[in-house]
Design a protein around this motif. Structure first.
Motif, PDB file in Angstrom:
ATOM      1  N   ARG A 300      18.314  87.006  53.428  1.00 18.66           N
ATOM      2  CA  ARG A 300      17.258  87.046  52.507  1.00 18.66           C
ATOM      3  C   ARG A 300      16.034  86.687  52.940  1.00 18.66           C
ATOM      4  O   ARG A 300      15.835  85.815  53.725  1.00 18.66           O
ATOM      5  CB  ARG A 300      17.774  86.189  51.073  1.00 18.66           C
ATOM      6  CG  ARG A 300      19.181  86.404  50.527  1.00 18.66           C
ATOM      7  CD  ARG A 300      19.484  85.869  49.313  1.00 18.66           C
ATOM      8  NE  ARG A 300      18.458  86.092  48.372  1.00 18.66           N
ATOM      9  CZ  ARG A 300      18.475  85.578  47.025  1.00 18.66           C
ATOM     10  NH1 ARG A 300      19.505  84.950  46.883  1.00 18.66           N
ATOM     11  NH2 ARG A 300      17.940  86.204  46.203  1.00 18.66           N
ATOM     12  N   ILE A 304       7.732  91.010  50.474  1.00 21.33           N
ATOM     13  CA  ILE A 304       7.550  91.800  49.162  1.00 21.33           C
ATOM     14  C   ILE A 304       6.849  93.095  49.626  1.00 21.33           C
ATOM     15  O   ILE A 304       5.846  93.117  50.281  1.00 21.33           O
ATOM     16  CB  ILE A 304       6.716  90.949  48.053  1.00 21.33           C
ATOM     17  CG1 ILE A 304       7.399  89.604  47.914  1.00 21.33           C
ATOM     18  CG2 ILE A 304       6.376  91.839  46.928  1.00 21.33           C
ATOM     19  CD1 ILE A 304       7.672  89.050  46.663  1.00 21.33           C
ATOM     20  N   SER A 305       7.306  94.015  49.099  1.00 22.41           N
ATOM     21  CA  SER A 305       6.596  95.579  49.345  1.00 22.41           C
ATOM     22  C   SER A 305       6.004  95.944  47.903  1.00 22.41           C
ATOM     23  O   SER A 305       7.001  95.962  46.947  1.00 22.41           O
ATOM     24  CB  SER A 305       7.727  96.281  50.062  1.00 22.41           C
ATOM     25  OG  SER A 305       8.558  96.882  48.927  1.00 22.41           O
ATOM     26  N   ARG A 494      17.126 101.317  45.853  1.00 26.10           N
ATOM     27  CA  ARG A 494      18.534 100.994  46.422  1.00 26.10           C
ATOM     28  C   ARG A 494      18.206 100.210  47.908  1.00 26.10           C
ATOM     29  O   ARG A 494      18.822  99.303  47.902  1.00 26.10           O
ATOM     30  CB  ARG A 494      19.383 102.099  46.648  1.00 26.10           C
ATOM     31  CG  ARG A 494      19.834 102.758  45.282  1.00 26.10           C
ATOM     32  CD  ARG A 494      21.010 103.924  45.717  1.00 26.10           C
ATOM     33  NE  ARG A 494      21.215 104.453  44.426  1.00 26.10           N
ATOM     34  CZ  ARG A 494      22.269 105.489  44.390  1.00 26.10           C
ATOM     35  NH1 ARG A 494      22.917 105.713  45.325  1.00 26.10           N
ATOM     36  NH2 ARG A 494      22.589 105.650  42.986  1.00 26.10           N
ATOM     37  N   ILE A 496      15.684  98.700  48.724  1.00 24.35           N
ATOM     38  CA  ILE A 496      15.154  97.190  48.543  1.00 24.35           C
ATOM     39  C   ILE A 496      16.272  96.308  47.915  1.00 24.35           C
ATOM     40  O   ILE A 496      16.192  95.276  48.186  1.00 24.35           O
ATOM     41  CB  ILE A 496      13.959  97.507  47.461  1.00 24.35           C
ATOM     42  CG1 ILE A 496      12.833  98.203  48.265  1.00 24.35           C
ATOM     43  CG2 ILE A 496      13.383  96.121  47.016  1.00 24.35           C
ATOM     44  CD1 ILE A 496      11.699  98.496  47.285  1.00 24.35           C
ATOM     45  N   ALA A 497      17.087  97.136  47.128  1.00 27.77           N
ATOM     46  CA  ALA A 497      18.129  96.221  46.557  1.00 27.77           C
ATOM     47  C   ALA A 497      19.019  95.588  47.420  1.00 27.77           C
ATOM     48  O   ALA A 497      19.618  94.709  47.428  1.00 27.77           O
ATOM     49  CB  ALA A 497      18.943  96.928  45.383  1.00 27.77           C
ATOM     50  N   GLU A 500      17.630  92.697  49.141  1.00 31.47           N
ATOM     51  CA  GLU A 500      16.928  91.518  48.349  1.00 31.47           C
ATOM     52  C   GLU A 500      18.232  91.007  47.539  1.00 31.47           C
ATOM     53  O   GLU A 500      18.398  89.948  47.125  1.00 31.47           O
ATOM     54  CB  GLU A 500      16.003  92.062  47.274  1.00 31.47           C
ATOM     55  CG  GLU A 500      14.709  92.442  48.100  1.00 31.47           C
ATOM     56  CD  GLU A 500      13.427  92.241  47.341  1.00 31.47           C
ATOM     57  OE1 GLU A 500      13.778  92.588  45.975  1.00 31.47           O
ATOM     58  OE2 GLU A 500      12.401  92.522  47.749  1.00 31.47           O
ATOM     59  N   GLY A 501      19.269  91.717  47.172  1.00 31.82           N
ATOM     60  CA  GLY A 501      20.362  91.286  46.536  1.00 31.82           C
ATOM     61  C   GLY A 501      21.810  91.909  47.087  1.00 31.82           C
ATOM     62  O   GLY A 501      22.526  92.571  46.676  1.00 31.82           O
ATOM     63  N   PRO A 502      22.043  91.473  48.728  1.00 35.92           N
ATOM     64  CA  PRO A 502      22.842  92.169  49.124  1.00 35.92           C
ATOM     65  C   PRO A 502      24.425  92.027  48.456  1.00 35.92           C
ATOM     66  O   PRO A 502      25.199  92.793  48.520  1.00 35.92           O
ATOM     67  CB  PRO A 502      23.212  91.585  50.596  1.00 35.92           C
ATOM     68  CG  PRO A 502      22.304  90.088  50.521  1.00 35.92           C
ATOM     69  CD  PRO A 502      21.311  90.520  49.250  1.00 35.92           C
ATOM     70  N   ALA A 503      24.672  90.967  47.885  1.00 34.82           N
ATOM     71  CA  ALA A 503      26.056  90.650  47.128  1.00 34.82           C
ATOM     72  C   ALA A 503      25.968  91.604  45.629  1.00 34.82           C
ATOM     73  O   ALA A 503      26.903  92.337  45.480  1.00 34.82           O
ATOM     74  CB  ALA A 503      26.286  89.222  46.880  1.00 34.82           C
ATOM     75  N   ALA A 504      24.814  91.775  45.018  1.00 33.56           N
ATOM     76  CA  ALA A 504      24.569  91.994  43.864  1.00 33.56           C
ATOM     77  C   ALA A 504      24.863  93.749  44.049  1.00 33.56           C
ATOM     78  O   ALA A 504      25.366  94.441  42.919  1.00 33.56           O
ATOM     79  CB  ALA A 504      23.427  91.579  43.133  1.00 33.56           C
ATOM     80  N   VAL A 505      24.434  94.483  44.914  1.00 33.43           N
ATOM     81  CA  VAL A 505      23.939  95.709  44.855  1.00 33.43           C
ATOM     82  C   VAL A 505      25.295  96.334  44.784  1.00 33.43           C
ATOM     83  O   VAL A 505      25.302  97.764  44.020  1.00 33.43           O
ATOM     84  CB  VAL A 505      23.272  96.065  46.109  1.00 33.43           C
ATOM     85  CG1 VAL A 505      24.133  95.994  47.356  1.00 33.43           C
ATOM     86  CG2 VAL A 505      22.814  97.490  46.201  1.00 33.43           C
TER      87      VAL A 505
END
Lengths: 740, 236, 244
Positions: A300, A304-305, A494, A496-497, A500-505
């Motif tokens: 993480r 920020i882009s 996707r 970016i996801a 930023e949220g490797p588990a959530a994606v």
């Protein structure tokens, strides 16, 4: 049999040097969590320093050794920890890795700056000429020295880590840094010790290995990168396994040197580069075989882009093409030789945006992808611009291939695997002699330089140098727009996801593996186009695309902001044009030092400089008077230059002055006009936050009445800062404040 | 007399999220204070403030009357503050002996530490060259508590000492803590499981949602707790 | 219905979850409570595919999903939220939700789905805010919205009320009831016991990785083992426990 024995002994000596290098790397990594990519570069510069003291100034060997190993090395390590690494506490593993890559580049630049690479620097082995005969084989003393040193390092580290309180405290802070501090140990001191010893060991390995090569910067830096293979063998954790890894690597290396020359003549050329690639191959294989769970690591980041708008992006693309079209007629053909690389490099830079900037996969082989694109393009020999599509296709396929093993890797291991791939291609595949599959003959680098056919369309011929320069800018503009389209698409979201949220994606129903393969392929395809364009601009050979050449491109992108397309333009102009060296004579020698050490300072602003540029450009965009004025001024300057009122030098300086002045003027006007502009700046954020209840009740007055009904409070600043994301965080609880 | 530890209106936050909204409490020498409350109430945050891991955003942390906001953890530890953090407060990849060795940073000798630790927990002596990570949960917690008994701190912070342990071991650990209290060590016990802590405490507070919800003698607090944890109506 | 049968998870020598079986029917809220470290999040990871069980079986509506990749489970109708928030900070709230929206088998466009859910959750005003600017309490709602966007049969919520103030929790309670009324199953891990008692029809209690009780809120409130697990390990006076 004798050959085997003497190869075994020399292999052991090689292994010993790798072991010394790798153990230093592992020590710093386990104790501080920072993978020091510059480990080899530190060894390299230490070897140079040793040469300077021992051979150039003629110091006695022991004095020179003490000066390098016990004074310079540890001091450098401690300084590095104190000045750079300590501030990176709390940043992602990737950010820290990038900082050490920057350090590598800076040291490389520094060594070239101090020690002119054109001069030969012989370095003798320790006890050169002394040989012992054991059982019929002759063993040089320096091989014994290497073995003895490795044994001493092994024993010394063992004693340090298990028999001294400082060493136990180092291991303790690996287990649990906070708990170590709660025990009264000082983890910062452990980290400093680890860096000091790590740098000293790097220096030791550098001095040991330098005599076996000529003393030159890049091979030395890369040779110790070989130690990474050994370190990964020990999963970057276990010192005994690291020594085993070094043993495997050293023996393989020397057996390969010994036996590959005995291959039949028609086969031997294909393995010529193989020896040099062994460590990279081993690194790649070990990364593939290791159980995935052991390679975990949270990636993480706080980067920020910002989503680029179509208006601005089209404007930027148009500015690139129109600007190029305006400038080109002013250039002499000789200028075009030096400036021709701009757009090719910019395309390679922009290829990093989706993969590294959006998806967070730190690829170190973008230039290798570019090389495959260039090779494909050159071999097609087709003068249609569509040939670039072929380059994209081939490079994209290579990218997808690299993605497959990278899927199960995270964080720094992606960087290591892609670096291994780059080195593997540089040293082996790109050195291949011509070969044929079926009836088709392949000759990758055509024994030197790629012969590229420049594109031609009915009625438009891009083969002249000026026309080609314009063509390249058009390709870059298209690549830029393609990347903007990706960023704005669901696919970009996707990516970016995933970062930023490797588990959530995955729990959102998104197939992470498919997306990763796709982004590797896409990014490699764009890089491939860049390589093709580059090879059309200047004669390209395999060193154009080698691993080390890729590092400045990555660094300038990262310094500029690897998630923003704008930094690709900066990359192209900075690295591909003589602009800087015209303004600052002798700049070439400073380039890597400057890029490297700016990168080292990067930890504090992982978003890069373009994030800071956004404000000035918004100011100009919002003030039509200044915007029009700026364009008119630029146009006027161009008109005067075309009328030959002055030469290129003053023209460039004056244009830059206009570009710099515009935001300043716009800022002044905005400040004097009304605070409305200021309010507009923060309006979006404050509105959102107020609605969100983040501001309500914590400000001394409603935002619109702040400072009017009652004096402005410090807490108000804090609340607003937080809302517009200038969160203050405490650094390690020690009261130092860091702004992000 | 100044209390040994005093918190005045302490606020603490993780990034932008405030977790403690003004905590006042004091612990005297030789006093045992139990800090209770449901999960997520801010108990551990409170301990992290006291141990120096987290700097309060507002309010003061005073030890012996001196304001110590922002002091480094290692300095507080060397000055006589002993924290046994939540979970297993040991280094799993160090042997028992090496773990004890880490306790000598306060200027004790290895021998003193080992003698004190093995005196309290003879079981540790049998396992001295074993890796701490291979000990049973109870033995690990003994090793953690050994730091408190061997370094004779002025103030001891215990976070969820009993978590995941069999009752008999919890008893043994709390007995050791009780002996320390009798020797005059000030102790702050944070517990989700209240009974063992209350049995030891002179005074108790309940924290809920970052504020002190109740404060009183152990018996008074015991009544208040049942409703906080299990959501029954608050007793009058 | 989600069924977990005999799931055991070992990390090295540690048994984090020991032979746990439970079921969560659709259209109701099922609670899963237990002290810290009881293995609740580990069990969630096994159910959603982010961790593998050492043994045991997970099935959704009779389909064995034990070995399925997480994104495939999501497509079958299983989604979740995270205790440590996992929002995509650079994206806006609406983009976060739209990204998870089901694309196949529905006429609804992702942005419409996001708008509908934002309205349902009562955070429509946050649509264009970047997720990293959203305070925790509302970020929990965004995560819930993202989980609902996948059109799940069952959502797993991992401590959704932590970081919410009492008003937000009250609002959240209402949302949970509505979600269940729409036929979606909810499996809720939560430390806010009043919330759990208020919305769940069945509650499972986990302690040391083992299921120690199951029943209606009223049964759980009286269960001695549960009281023992929460209040400590000493014997509990049963008459006291029975008091409201």
């Amino acid at each position: 049999m004798d050959t085997f024995l003497s190869l075994t002994v020399s292999g052991l000596a090689t292994a010993a040097i790798y072991a010394v290098a790798a153990s230093g790397l592992v020590l710093t990594y386990t104790t501080t969590g920072t993978f020091n990519f510059a480990h080899g570069a530190i060894g390299m510069i230490s070897a140079f320093l040793y040469w300077q003291l021992r051979f150039d100034w003629g110091w006695p060997t022991p004095v020179a050794l003490v000066a390098v190993l016990l004074v310079a090395g540890p001091l450098f390590g401690m300084g590095l920890e104190r000045v750079v690494m300590r501030r990176l506490e709390g940043t992602s593993e990737i950010t820290r890795l990038v900082v050490t890559i920057a350090l590598l580049l800076g040291l490389l630049g520094l060594s070239v700056f101090i020690w002119d690479p054109g001069v030969g620097r012989p370095m003798r082995n320790f006890f050169a000429g002394n040989v012992v005969e054991v059982g019929g084989i002759r063993i040089p003393w320096h091989q014994f020295v290497a073995l003895a040193v490795a044994a001493a390092v092994a024993v010394g580290l063992r004693i340090l880590l298990y028999r001294t309180r400082s060493g136990v405290a180092m291991r303790a802070s690996v287990d649990n840094r906070t708990l170590a501090a709660l025990n009264g140990a000082r983890p910062e001191r452990s980290a400093m010790l680890a860096w000091a010893i790590g740098c000293s060991l790097a220096a030791l390995s550098g001095i040991l290995i330098a005599p076996t090569l000529t003393l030159s910067a890049i091979p030395l830096t890369l040779l110790i990168i070989n130690a990474y293979g050994a370190a990964v063998f020990g999963r970057l954790k276990s010192l005994p396994m690291t020594f085993v890894g070094a043993l495997v690597l050293g023996l393989l290396n020397d057996y390969a040197i010994g036996y590959l020359t005995e291959l039949p003549d028609d086969l031997e050329p294909y393995f010529r580069g193989f020896v040099a690639a062994i460590p990279a191959i081993l690194l790649f294989v070990v990364l593939l075989v290791m159980p995935a769970s052991r390679l975990g690591g949270v990636t993480r980041s706080r980067e920020i882009s910002v989503k680029p708008g179509w208006g601005g992006s089209l404007g930027l693309a148009a500015a690139v093409v129109i600007g190029t079209a305006m400038i080109t007629p002013l250039l002499r053909t000789s200028d075009l030789v030096s400036i021709g690389r701009v757009w090719g490099l910019a395309i390679i830079g922009v290829s990093m945006v989706p993969l590294i900037g959006l998806c967070g996969q730190l690829s170190l082989c973008q230039l290798t992808f570019a090389a495959w694109g260039a090779i494909a393009y050159a071999h097609l020999q087709w003068d249609n611009p569509l040939a670039l599509g072929w380059a994209a296709l081939v490079a994209g396929a290579v990218g997808a291939l690299v993605a497959l093993p990278a899927l199960r890797l995270k964080g720094i291991y992606v960087a290591l695997a892609t670096a291994a791939f780059a080195v593997l291609c540089d040293r082996w595949l790109f050195q291949f002699p011509p070969f044929s599959i079926g009836s088709h003959e392949f000759d990758l680098f055509q024994n030197g330089t790629l012969e590229v056919v420049r594109p031609r369309l009915p009625g438009v011929d891009f083969s002249g140098p000026k026309a080609y320069f314009l063509f390249a800018s058009i390709v870059f503009a298209l690549a830029l727009l393609a990347v903007v389209a990706v960023r704005r698409s669901t696919f970009g979201e996707r990516l970016i996801a995933i970062k930023e949220g490797p588990a959530a994606v995955a729990t959102c129903g998104i197939d992470v593996n498919a997306a990763k393969v796709a982004v590797f392929a896409l990014s490699a395809a764009i890089a491939g186009v860049g390589g093709a364009v580059l090879s059309g601009a200047e004669p390209a050979n395999n060193s154009t695309f080698d691993f080390v050449a890729g590092l400045p491109v990555l660094m300038v992108m990262v310094i500029g902001g690897v998630a923003s397309v704008g930094s690709a333009i900066a990359t192209g102009i900075f690295l591909g044009s003589p602009l800087m060296s015209r303004i600052f004579p002798g700049f070439e020698r400073w380039q890597n030092i400057l890029v490297g050490f700016s990168g080292v300072g990067l930890g504090k602003n992982p978003n890069g400089f373009t994030a800071d540029l956004r404000r000035p450009s918004t100011l100009v965009k919002r003030d039509p008077v200044v915007l029009v004025g700026m364009l008119v001024a630029l146009l006027a300057l161009w008109g005067m230059r075309t009328a030959e009122l002055f030469t290129n030098g003053p023209y460039v300086v004056a244009s830059l002055a206009v570009l710099l002045a515009a935001p300043i003027v716009a800022g002044r006007r905005a400040a004097t006009a009304a605070p409305v502009t200021e309010a507009e700046e923060t309006r979006e954020a404050v509105d959102a936050a107020r609605l969100a209840g983040a501001v309500d009740g914590r400000l001394s007055a409603p935002p619109e009445l702040l400072g009017l009904t009652a004096p402005f409070q410090d807490t108000d600043v804090a609340v607003l800062d937080e809302v517009i994301d200038l969160v203050e965080i405490h650094d390690g609880g020690r009261g130092d404040r860091v702004r992000i | 007399m100044t209390p040994l530890l005093e918190l005045r209106d302490v606020h603490a936050a993780y990034d932008a999220i405030e977790v403690l909204h003004g905590i006042d409490l004091a612990v005297d020498r030789g006093e045992v204070l139990a800090v209770l409350g449901p999960n997520g109430a801010g108990k551990t945050t409170l301990l992290r403030v006291v141990s120096g891991e987290l700097v309060p955003t507002r309010g003061d942390l005073l030890v012996g009357g001196r304001r110590l906001n922002g002091a480094a953890m290692s300095d507080l530890a060397r000055a006589g503050l002993c924290t046994i953090p939540e979970g297993r407060g040991v280094f799993p990849n160090l042997t028992v002996q090496e773990n004890l060795w880490m306790m000598t940073h306060r200027g004790l000798s290895r021998r003193d530490v080992e003698e004190a630790a093995f005196g309290y927990f003879p079981r540790l002596q049998e396992r001295q060259s074993q890796l701490a990570g291979t000990l049973s949960g109870g033995e690990q917690q003994m090793l953690a508590v050994a730091r408190a008994v061997s370094t004779r701190p002025a103030l001891l912070l215990l976070d969820e000492l009993s978590m995941g342990l069999a009752p008999i071991i919890v008893g043994e650990l709390f007995a050791a803590v009780g002996r320390l209290a009798a020797e005059g060590v000030a102790i702050l016990v944070v517990e989700q499981f209240a009974d063992a802590a209350l049995a030891l405490a002179d005074h108790a507070v309940v924290i809920a949602q970052g504020r002190i919800a109740a404060s009183g003698t152990p018996t008074e607090i015991k009544e208040a707790l049942r409703s906080t944890y299990l959501g029954a109506d608050t007793p009058a | 219905m989600l069924e977990v049968t005999g799931v055991t998870v070992r990390f090295g020598g540690l048994m984090a979850v020991r032979d746990v079986s439970l079921s969560a029917p659709l259209g109701t809220v099922t609670g899963l409570i237990g002290p810290n470290g009881a293995g609740k999040t580990t069990l969630f990871n096994v159910i959603t595919g982010l961790g593998a069980p050492t043994s045991g079986r997970v099935s959704l509506d009779g389909v064995d999903i034990t070995r399925l990749a997480p994104h495939k489970r999501a497509r079958l109708g299983l989604s979740r939220t995270f205790q440590a928030l996992q929002l995509f900070g650079t994206l806006t709230v609406a983009e976060n939700i739209a990204l998870a929206a089901r694309r196949k088998g529905t006429a609804e466009k992702p942005h419409e789905c996001a708008a509908r859910l934002l309205e349902f959750l009562g955070i429509g005003h946050l649509a264009d805010t970047h997720a990293h600017n959203v305070p925790t309490g509302q970020a929990r709602l965004v995560e819930l919205g993202r989980a609902l966007a996948t059109a799940p049969k069952l959502v797993l919520l991992d401590e959704p009320a932590s970081g919410q103030d009492p008003d937000e929790t009250e609002h959240f309670k209402g949302l949970l009831r509505q979600i269940a009324a729409d036929g979606v199953g909810v499996l809720l891990v939560e430390h806010d016991i009043p919330l759990v008692m208020g919305v769940c029809s069945q509650i499972h209690v986990l302690d040391f990785g083992q299921l120690i009780a199951r029943g209606t809120p009223e049964e759980i409130r009286r269960d001695e083992r549960v009281i023992a697990a929460y209040l400590g390990t000493e014997e509990v006076d049963t008459t006291e426990a029975a008091a409201p």
